[in-house]
Design a protein around this motif. Structure first.
Motif, PDB file in Angstrom:
ATOM      1  N   PRO A  99      13.694   9.194  -1.444  1.00  7.34           N
ATOM      2  CA  PRO A  99      12.958   8.259  -0.561  1.00  7.34           C
ATOM      3  C   PRO A  99      13.918   7.426   0.277  1.00  7.34           C
ATOM      4  CG  PRO A  99      12.963   7.488  -2.844  1.00  7.34           C
ATOM      5  CD  PRO A  99      13.541   8.868  -2.875  1.00  7.34           C
ATOM      6  N   THR A 100      13.441   7.036   1.465  1.00  3.65           N
ATOM      7  CA  THR A 100      14.238   6.212   2.376  1.00  3.65           C
ATOM      8  C   THR A 100      13.684   4.794   2.426  1.00  3.65           C
ATOM      9  OG1 THR A 100      12.883   6.937   4.246  1.00  3.65           O
ATOM     10  CG2 THR A 100      14.881   8.203   3.785  1.00  3.65           C
ATOM     11  N   ALA A 101      14.555   3.861   2.662  1.00  9.69           N
ATOM     12  CA  ALA A 101      14.144   2.455   2.742  1.00  9.69           C
ATOM     13  C   ALA A 101      13.410   2.194   4.055  1.00  9.69           C
ATOM     14  CB  ALA A 101      15.380   1.557   2.640  1.00  9.69           C
ATOM     15  N   GLY A 102      12.316   1.429   3.996  1.00 11.29           N
ATOM     16  CA  GLY A 102      11.550   1.110   5.203  1.00 11.29           C
ATOM     17  C   GLY A 102      12.124  -0.096   5.926  1.00 11.29           C
ATOM     18  N   VAL A 103      13.233   0.089   6.586  1.00 14.56           N
ATOM     19  CA  VAL A 103      13.904  -0.994   7.306  1.00 14.56           C
ATOM     20  C   VAL A 103      13.483  -0.936   8.769  1.00 14.56           C
ATOM     21  CG1 VAL A 103      16.127  -2.005   7.916  1.00 14.56           C
ATOM     22  CG2 VAL A 103      15.825  -0.884   5.706  1.00 14.56           C
ATOM     23  N   GLY A 104      12.933  -2.040   9.290  1.00 12.46           N
ATOM     24  CA  GLY A 104      12.490  -2.062  10.673  1.00 12.46           C
ATOM     25  C   GLY A 104      13.633  -2.066  11.669  1.00 12.46           C
TER      26      GLY A 104
END
Length: 489
Positions: free
Chosen positions: A363-368
Motif C-alpha cells: 500500500p502507498t501513503a495517501g499524501v496530498g
C-alpha cells in the motif's frame, strides 16, 4: 530415576517406540507404507520428484482399492496422495529437498531402517551361518591384531598369515583343483546382501546428522551477539571440518577412505559383475540377484548423498556468516511469528471454501502534497540595472584592478593602428606598459585568433610587465594576424 531393572527396561522400550522407525512399523497402515516406499525408492532411484511421487501413490491407491485390499489386515490410508506424503514427511519418513529447480522426496534414515527390518522379517530373519560366524571371528582377529603393541607378537601373527598364504600358493602350483562349495557361496552371498542392506540407513544417518548440525549452527548464529570476527573464525572452521564434528561423520570419514575414490567403486562394480556370471548365482532368487547387483550403486549413491549434504551445509553456514545481521534476523523471526499467529487465528474462523487474496503490491501513503523546498529563493522583484561607473572610484584598500583580465578595448584600438596584418610579438612589444601584462598577451592572442591568424615555424620571445614592475619572458610559435574584421563582428 527408575527404581528397578524392570522399570528401567520399560522406560527404554517406551523411548524406543517413540522413534520414527518403530512408529512406521507398528502403525495401522504400516504394510501399505512399507510396500509403497520400497516400490518408489530403489537403489537406482534414491530420489523421486514430488509430483511423480504423488502421481504414483495415487495410481497405487486406486489399484489397491479396486482390487479390494481394504480389509481388516490391510487397511489403506485415507485422503489424497498429496496428504499421505505430507503425513509421511511429518512422521519423519520422507525428507523433501531441492535438487536444482525440482523438489524431490528422499527416504529418511528411519524409513530406510524400517524397510531393512521389514525386509529381513519377510525373508525369515537372520540365520546363524558359517559366513556370519567367520565374519565375526575375522573382525575380532583383525581388532586384536590392530590393537597388538608387542612387536614380537605382531611379527609372529604376520609370519603365520604368510605361511598360510604360502601353503595355499603351493597347492595351486601343484595343480590341485579348486572346487568351491556352492552352498557355502550362496550362504556368503546372502550375508553380503544382508550387510549391504544396512548401508543406505547408515549413509542416511550420516547425512541427517550433518543437516541437524547445520540447523543447530545457523540457529546459534542467529542468537549470537559476539563480534563478527570471532563468529567468522569459529563457524567457518566448523563448516570446513563439519564431517569430523559428529560421531556418524567421523565413522563415515573413515569408511570414505576405503570406497571414496572412483577406482574403488569401479573395482567393486566389476567384482559384482563377475560374481553374477558364476554358476552358483543361478540358484539365487531374482530379488537376491538384483540386490547383489545393486550393491555398487547403493554405495555410490550413499557416498554422493553424504558429500552433497556436507557441501550444502558448508555453503549454508558460510552464507549465513557472511550475511549475519542479528537485528535483521530477529526482525524476520518476529515477522514470521506474526504471520503464523495471524494464519492460526484465521484458520480457527475460516471455512474450507474461504480464499485469501494475495498482496500484489504494497500500500502507498495517501499524501496530498509534499513540500518541495524549505524557502523560495526567487527575489520578490527584478534587480535594479547596473550603472556605468565613472573613473573616480573610491577604493577602500589598494587598487587591484590592474591585476584583472585583459584590456580588450585598448588592445583592439592598438591592433587597429598596425595596418592590414601584424606580427603578434611585435604588436605586444609596441603596446603601452598598461597593456603589456601577461594576461594581455593572452587577450591579444584571442583577438588574433578571432580575426584570422597564421602560425609559423619560428619562435617569438616577448617580455611581459606585471603591475608590480616585475617582468616575465614568454616564448611561443610566431603568429601573424589580419586586422580586417568580418561584418558579423
Amino acid at each position: 530415576m527408575p527404581s528397578t531393572r524392570t522399570e528401567a527396561a520399560f522406560q527404554r522400550a517406551v523411548a524406543a517406540f517413540k522413534d520414527p522407525t518403530l512408529d512406521l512399523l507398528h502403525g495401522r497402515t504400516a504394510p501399505f507404507v512399507v510396500a509403497m516406499l520400497s516400490v518408489m525408492f530403489t537403489a537406482d532411484r534414491p530420489a523421486v520428484a514430488v509430483a511423480d511421487a504423488h502421481a504414483e501413490l495415487g495410481e497405487a491407491l486406486d489399484e489397491l482399492r479396486a482390487a479390494g485390499s481394504e480389509d481388516d489386515d490391510q487397511r489403506l490410508p485415507a485422503g489424497s496422495a498429496r496428504d499421505i506424503c505430507r503425513g509421511w514427511v511429518r512422521g519423519g519418513w520422507l525428507v523433501p529437498q531441492l535438487e536444482g529447480d525440482t523438489e524431490v522426496y528422499r527416504l529418511s534414515a528411519h524409513a530406510v531402517g524400517a524397510l531393512d527390518i521389514a525386509g529381513r522379517a519377510g525373508t525369515g530373519g537372520t540365520k546363524v551361518s558359517r559366513s556370519r560366524v567367520r565374519t565375526l571371528l575375522d573382525s575380532v582377529d583383525r581388532l586384536a591384531s590392530d590393537a597388538e603393541a608387542d612387536p614380537e607378537r605382531r611379527r609372529g601373527q604376520l609370519l603365520a598369515q604368510r605361511a598360510q598364504l604360502d601353503a595355499e600358493l603351493a597347492r595351486l602350483d601343484a595343480g590341485e583343483a579348486v572346487e568351491p562349495d556352492e552352498e557355502q557361496l550362496l550362504e556368503e552371498a546372502e550375508h553380503v546382501i544382508h550387510l549391504a542392506r544396512e548401508l543406505p540407513a547408515d549413509f542416511a544417518r550420516v547425512a541427517e546428522s550433518i543437516k541437524a548440525m547445520q540447523r543447530d549452527v545457523v540457529a546459534e548464529l542467529r542468537r549470537d551477539v559476539r563480534p563478527t570476527g570471532e563468529i567468522l573464525r569459529e563457524y567457518l572452521q566448523r563448516g570446513q571440518h563439519i564431517m569430523r564434528a559428529t560421531p556418524e561423520g567421523r565413522a563415515f570419514d573413515g569408511a570414505l577412505r576405503l570406497v571414496g575414490d572412483p577406482e574403488s567403486i569401479d573395482r567393486l562394480a566389476e567384482q559384482l559383475r563377475d560374481l553374477l556370471t558364476q554358476p552358483f548365482t543361478h540358484r539365487m532368487s531374482p530379488a537376491q540377484r538384483d540386490d547383489l547387483d545393486a550393491i555398487g550403486r547403493r554405495v555410490e549413491h550413499g557416498v554422493q548423498e553424504v558429500l552433497t549434504a556436507q557441501r550444502r551445509a558448508s555453503h549454508v553456514i558460510t552464507a549465513q556468516v557472511r550475511t549475519h545481521d542479528p537485528a535483521r534476523d530477529r526482525q524476520v523471526d518476529e515477522l514470521l511469528r506474526g504471520a503464523m499467529a495471524g494464519l492460526h487465528r484465521w484458520m480457527q474462523t475460516s471455512r474450507a471454501t474461504d480464499r485469501v487474496e494475495p498482496v500484489r503490491a504494497f500500500p502507498t501513503a495517501g499524501v496530498g502534497h509534499l513540500r518541495e523546498t524549505l524557502s523560495d529563493l526567487r527575489p520578490p522583484s527584478s534587480p535594479a540595472p547596473l550603472t556605468q561607473a565613472d573613473g573616480s572610484v573610491e577604493l577602500v584598500d589598494a587598487d587591484t584592478r590592474a591585476w584583472g583580465g585583459p584590456h580588450y578595448r585598448q588592445l583592439e584600438e592598438h591592433v587597429a593602428g598596425l595596418g592590414d596584418r601584424f606580427d603578434l610579438a611585435q604588436a605586444f612589444e609596441s603596446a603601452s606598459d598598461a597593456t603589456r601584462r601577461p594576461v594581455d598577451l593572452v587577450g591579444l592572442l584571442e583577438i588574433a585568433h578571432r580575426e584570422g591568424m597564421t602560425e609559423h615555424d619560428e619562435i617569438s620571445i616577448v617580455e611581459a610587465l606585471r603591475p608590480d614592475g616585475t617582468t616575465r619572458r614568454f616564448a611561443f610559435g610566431a603568429v601573424t594576424a589580419s586586422t580586417t574584421r568580418n561584418d558579423d563582428d
